[in-house]
Write an enzyme that holds these catalytic residues in place. Structure first.
Site, mmCIF file in Angstrom:
data_model
loop_
_atom_site.group_PDB
_atom_site.id
_atom_site.type_symbol
_atom_site.label_atom_id
_atom_site.label_comp_id
_atom_site.label_asym_id
_atom_site.label_seq_id
_atom_site.Cartn_x
_atom_site.Cartn_y
_atom_site.Cartn_z
ATOM 1 N N PRO A 2 0.827 -1.202 0.000
ATOM 2 C CA PRO A 2 0.000 0.000 0.000
ATOM 3 C C PRO A 2 0.861 1.252 0.000
ATOM 4 O O PRO A 2 1.482 1.580 1.000
ATOM 5 C CB PRO A 2 -0.797 -0.108 1.308
ATOM 6 N N GLU A 3 0.912 1.901 -1.112
ATOM 7 C CA GLU A 3 1.565 3.199 -1.181
ATOM 8 C C GLU A 3 0.512 4.246 -0.827
ATOM 9 O O GLU A 3 -0.657 3.914 -0.626
ATOM 10 C CB GLU A 3 2.100 3.448 -2.606
ATOM 11 N N HIS A 93 -4.130 -14.554 8.765
ATOM 12 C CA HIS A 93 -3.664 -13.167 8.796
ATOM 13 C C HIS A 93 -4.793 -12.136 8.840
ATOM 14 O O HIS A 93 -4.549 -10.952 8.692
ATOM 15 C CB HIS A 93 -2.723 -12.849 7.624
ATOM 16 N N ARG A 112 2.421 -9.761 6.769
ATOM 17 C CA ARG A 112 3.762 -9.493 7.302
ATOM 18 C C ARG A 112 3.758 -8.764 8.636
ATOM 19 O O ARG A 112 4.800 -8.595 9.246
ATOM 20 C CB ARG A 112 4.577 -8.696 6.279
#
Length: 273
Positions: A2-3, A93, A112
């Site tokens: 995600p930018e 997750h 992550r």
DNA sequence: AGTATCTCCTGCGTGC
DNA sequence: TGCACGCAGGAGATAC
């Protein structure tokens, strides 16, 4: 990953579904994100109303009665809205779920676990993570004159300089590479040794690259399946990022790939000086 | 103060 | 097909 454009698109995507609604329950399956999800956050949020969803840099700010929920998606995080009465089994997750009074759910997924979910008591988000942040890249406060002045005497490579959140927020590795290519500046050049005129060009390129990505980011997230955040959707339009060894789109000479500040850096030796 | 390096984590690509 | 390995990356923490 995600930018900034994806974070902004996420904000727009979730805001209408949760703003003005009351939280019924927060359920946490995994507290160990970048920092642990605060103890007692569940109790703190129960029966509170989400007043607005804002964004600062890549942080999402959910303004809630008496405080702010600070959410960062890290490298691999995503937020998904589940409409009331929709069935969707939890996946690996899926760490957190916020259930609202009307049955809407907001689900946080982050393989992550580089993201974070934190609480700031009070009205203003004067949290340590936010207090030193530089200007938003698409705002007037981010301009060539300020950037030029702040760069004087600085020896860091220009790429590291524009990726420094205290200088300007939201310029990730991909966009730094791209903007420097379009500005014709060698990423290794010391920030303090770049002329005012070239900063004018650079600021223009950063704004353009980000603005275009926001448009694309919008279309991406619509069918974003939470895959892995690879830049597949705009990889076609990338001029240098991920193209080391391949011909420069401008002069056809092979692009050079180096490491700069532990980051993959790609540029054209011929076009970027 | 400025700069460079380390760190967190999982999934994916690569080479055998 | 399976395994070990290295790498990717945002950004705070740490060490000079």
């Amino acid at each position: 990953m995600p930018e900034l454009p994806e974070v902004e698109t996420t904000r727009r995507g979730i805001a209408a579904h949760i703003e003005g609604k009351r939280i019924a329950e927060l359920s946490v399956r995994e507290r160990r994100l970048r920092w642990p999800i605060p103890d007692k956050l569940e109790a703190r949020l129960r029966n509170k109303t989400i007043n607005s969803v804002e964004r600062r840099a890549k942080y999402l700010l959910l303004r809630i009665d008496q405080g702010v929920l600070i959410v960062h998606l890290g490298m691999s995080g995503s937020l998904r809205i589940l409409e009331p009465n929709t069935e969707s089994p939890l996946k690996t997750h899926d760490h957190v779920e916020l259930r609202l009074e009307d049955g809407t759910r907001l689900r946080y997924h982050d393989p992550r676990r580089f993201g974070c979910i934190l609480w700031q008591e009070g009205i203003d988000a004067d949290h340590p993570l936010l207090v030193d942040l530089g200007p938003e890249p698409l705002s007037e406060e981010f301009n060539a004159e300020q950037l030029f002045l702040r760069s004087r005497q600085r020896k860091v490579p220009i790429k590291s300089f524009i990726m420094d959140n205290r200088i300007v927020v939201g310029v990730g590795n991909i966009y730094a590479n791209e903007a420097l290519f379009f500005a014709g500046i060698n990423p290794q050049r010391a920030a303090g040794k770049i002329s005012r005129a070239r900063y004018v060009k650079l600021v223009d390129c950063i704004k353009q690259v980000l603005a275009r990505a926001i448009e694309v980011g919008g279309t991406t997230l619509r069918d974003f399946t939470g895959s892995d955040g690879k830049p597949g959707y705009f990889s076609q339009s990338l001029a240098v990022y991920g193209r080391g060894g391949q011909p420069c789109t401008h002069c056809k000479k092979p692009l050079r790939e180096i490491r700069l500040g532990q980051r993959s850096t790609v540029y054209c030796v011929n076009c970027q000086r």
